[in-house]
Design an enzyme around this catalytic site. Structure first.
Site, PDB file in Angstrom:
ATOM      1  N   ARG A  67       0.845  -1.206   0.000  1.00 16.52           N
ATOM      2  CA  ARG A  67       0.000   0.000   0.000  1.00 16.52           C
ATOM      3  C   ARG A  67       0.872   1.245   0.000  1.00 16.52           C
ATOM      4  NH1 ARG A  67      -1.504   1.712   4.714  1.00 16.52           N
ATOM      5  NH2 ARG A  67      -2.362  -0.222   5.515  1.00 16.52           N
ATOM      6  N   TYR A  71     -16.595  17.119 -14.886  1.00 14.81           N
ATOM      7  CA  TYR A  71     -17.034  15.721 -14.871  1.00 14.81           C
ATOM      8  C   TYR A  71     -18.045  15.535 -13.730  1.00 14.81           C
ATOM      9  CZ  TYR A  71     -17.037  10.825 -13.689  1.00 14.81           C
ATOM     10  OH  TYR A  71     -17.456   9.562 -13.339  1.00 14.81           O
ATOM     11  N   ASP A 128      -7.983  19.100 -13.897  1.00 16.13           N
ATOM     12  CA  ASP A 128      -8.246  17.774 -14.430  1.00 16.13           C
ATOM     13  C   ASP A 128      -7.888  17.830 -15.914  1.00 16.13           C
ATOM     14  OD1 ASP A 128      -9.348  15.484 -15.557  1.00 16.13           O
ATOM     15  OD2 ASP A 128     -11.117  15.480 -14.272  1.00 16.13           O
ATOM     16  N   LYS A 131      -8.847   6.550 -18.925  1.00 17.55           N
ATOM     17  CA  LYS A 131      -9.192   7.039 -20.264  1.00 17.55           C
ATOM     18  C   LYS A 131      -8.003   6.847 -21.208  1.00 17.55           C
ATOM     19  CE  LYS A 131     -12.804   8.258 -17.914  1.00 17.55           C
ATOM     20  NZ  LYS A 131     -13.973   7.429 -17.818  1.00 17.55           N
TER      21      LYS A 131
HETATM   22  N1  PLP Z   1     -12.292  13.234 -14.877  1.00 17.01           N
HETATM   23  C1  PLP Z   1     -12.854  13.157 -16.089  1.00 17.01           C
HETATM   24  C2  PLP Z   1     -12.704  14.309 -17.031  1.00 17.01           C
HETATM   25  C3  PLP Z   1     -13.587  12.029 -16.461  1.00 17.01           C
HETATM   26  O1  PLP Z   1     -14.154  11.958 -17.682  1.00 17.01           O
HETATM   27  C4  PLP Z   1     -13.732  10.973 -15.527  1.00 17.01           C
HETATM   28  C5  PLP Z   1     -14.524   9.760 -15.851  1.00 17.01           C
HETATM   29  O2  PLP Z   1     -15.322   9.748 -16.778  1.00 17.01           O
HETATM   30  C6  PLP Z   1     -13.136  11.102 -14.273  1.00 17.01           C
HETATM   31  C7  PLP Z   1     -12.407  12.238 -13.984  1.00 17.01           C
HETATM   32  C8  PLP Z   1     -13.276  10.014 -13.237  1.00 17.01           C
HETATM   33  O3  PLP Z   1     -12.401   8.984 -13.520  1.00 17.01           O
HETATM   34  P1  PLP Z   1     -12.639   7.433 -13.133  1.00 17.01           P
HETATM   35  O4  PLP Z   1     -13.822   6.971 -13.934  1.00 17.01           O
HETATM   36  O5  PLP Z   1     -11.339   6.804 -13.492  1.00 17.01           O
HETATM   37  O6  PLP Z   1     -12.931   7.384 -11.672  1.00 17.01           O
END
Ligand code: PLP
Length: 369
Positions: free
Chosen positions: A40, A92, A164, A189
């Site tokens: 961990r 998101y 992000d 992604k």
């Molecule tokens: N940030 C963006 C722009 C996303 O599109 C997503 C998921 O669709 C996330 C964060 C969250 O990521 P995760 O699905 O890996 O938890």
């Protein structure tokens, strides 16, 4: 190709082995001379992934988590009770829900703003503002925020910034080089890139109070939401082809966005590569290409939009983005009843299929075939 993953010194293996061990031997004197004690806290596959993505992003420090949302929440949980966050409103939806819940539970104060306008960000700042939360390009409306201008403003106010960068990837945009304090990616992604593993990563050049607290999430004293060695290995394998994939996918997306913009059945196309997009010039400055996500409004109702997805043959009807297979998604229905996304919006994640096949697929579906 090489950062964080030298030829394995023990075996000569060209790709890193997966080390599943949860615990590591101490020396007779009680120390850990090989640098690992418990999985961990740190393990070879996570360290390799962190070093590699840090190299891509031009970052000094990286923390990998078990999902993109877990990464966002490591940041949220690192704030102190009563801190104020100014966040971009087109964000998101999972991140939005986490921020809204922290606000509703009285842990944080959060103001959502149109971050495409720096003056609006500036007006939202309060004496207790600790963090400005950006997402550019944003999901699902592909809004573009000026990273450098926001970073310059925030630094003067002693406010930290996080971006992000999932939709851009470290190949197309490097927020840290523009002065942003922290960047994170859902590695689920493009970074992993094959729609077969979930993860996230937070990066910085200079540790700060939030990053230090988030680092505890991998150790003791935090959430403990770390990715497995296998997940790290799989994600790292994706990184090798990331630059090739994102460039090919972005160039197909540009052709598809241009095609959609010319179709009478389409009301609006949201793609920063199109000259009519309000963030086009800014995206041209802070991104190397415009990415591979396109949203568009179909002339018609929610039912018309859903029916169109039913007529597509190559695009798979599925949520998520960034993989090799093209996906089509009706955002409002996955975001739930509180969604502010228009009912007639469809989001496309452009994969690696031939772009002319994708255009033919869309053309047929738009024409009702
Ligand atoms: N940030 C963006 C722009 C996303 O599109 C997503 C998921 O669709 C996330 C964060 C969250 O990521 P995760 O699905 O890996 O938890």
């Amino acid at each position: 190709m090489h950062a964080g993953q030298p030829v394995d010194p023990a075996t000569g293996a060209v790709v890193p082995p997966i080390v599943l061990a949860s615990t590591y031997e101490r020396d007779a004197d009680g120390t850990y001379p090989r640098g690992f004690s418990y999985s961990r806290t740190d393990n070879p596959n996570r360290r390799a992934l962190e070093e590699c993505v840090a190299a891509l992003e031009g970052a000094k420090h990286a923390l990998a988590f078990s999902s993109g949302l877990g990464t966002a929440n490591a940041v949220i949980q690192s704030l102190a009770v009563g801190d104020h966050v100014v966040a971009t409103k087109d964000i998101y939806h999972g991140t939005r829900k986490s921020l809204e819940r922290a606000h509703a539970r009285g842990l944080l104060q959060v103001t959502f703003v149109d971050a495409t306008d720096l003056k609006v960000i500036q007006a939202a700042v309060q004496p207790n503002t600790k963090l400005i939360w950006l997402e550019t390009p944003s999901n699902p409306l592909l809004r573009i925020t000026d990273l450098e201008a926001t970073a310059n403003f925030a630094k003067k106010q002693n406010i930290l910034t996080v971006c992000d960068g999932t939709l851009a990837t470290p190949i197309l945009q490097n927020p840290l080089q523009l002065g942003i304090d922290m960047v994170f990616h859902s590695t689920t992604k493009y970074i992993a890139g094959h729609s077969d593993v979930v993860g996230g990563i937070l990066l910085t050049n200079q540790t700060n109070s939030i990053f230090e607290e988030a680092a505890l999430s991998q150790k003791a004293g935090g959430g403990g939401g770390i990715p497995s060695p296998f997940d790290c290995w799989l994600t790292l394998r994706g990184v090798a082809t990331l630059p090739l994939r994102i460039r090919a996918q972005s160039s197909s997306a540009m052709q598809i966005a241009q095609f959609l913009a010319e179709q009478p059945q389409v009301e609006t196309v949201y793609y920063p590569g199109l000259p009519q997009h309000p963030g086009h010039a800014l995206a041209g400055r802070q991104m190397k290409m415009f990415g591979a996500i396109i949203s568009f409004l179909l002339r018609g109702s929610k039912e018309d939009a859903l029916a169109l997805t039913g007529r597509l043959n190559i695009f798979t009807r599925a949520t998520s983005l960034g993989g090799t297979h093209s996906l089509v998604e009706h955002r409002a229905s996955i975001e739930g009843p509180k969604s502010t996304t228009p009912d007639n919006l469809l989001r496309l994640s452009i994969g690696l299929e031939n772009s002319s096949d994708l255009i033919a697929d869309l053309k047929g579906a738009l024409q009702g075939k």
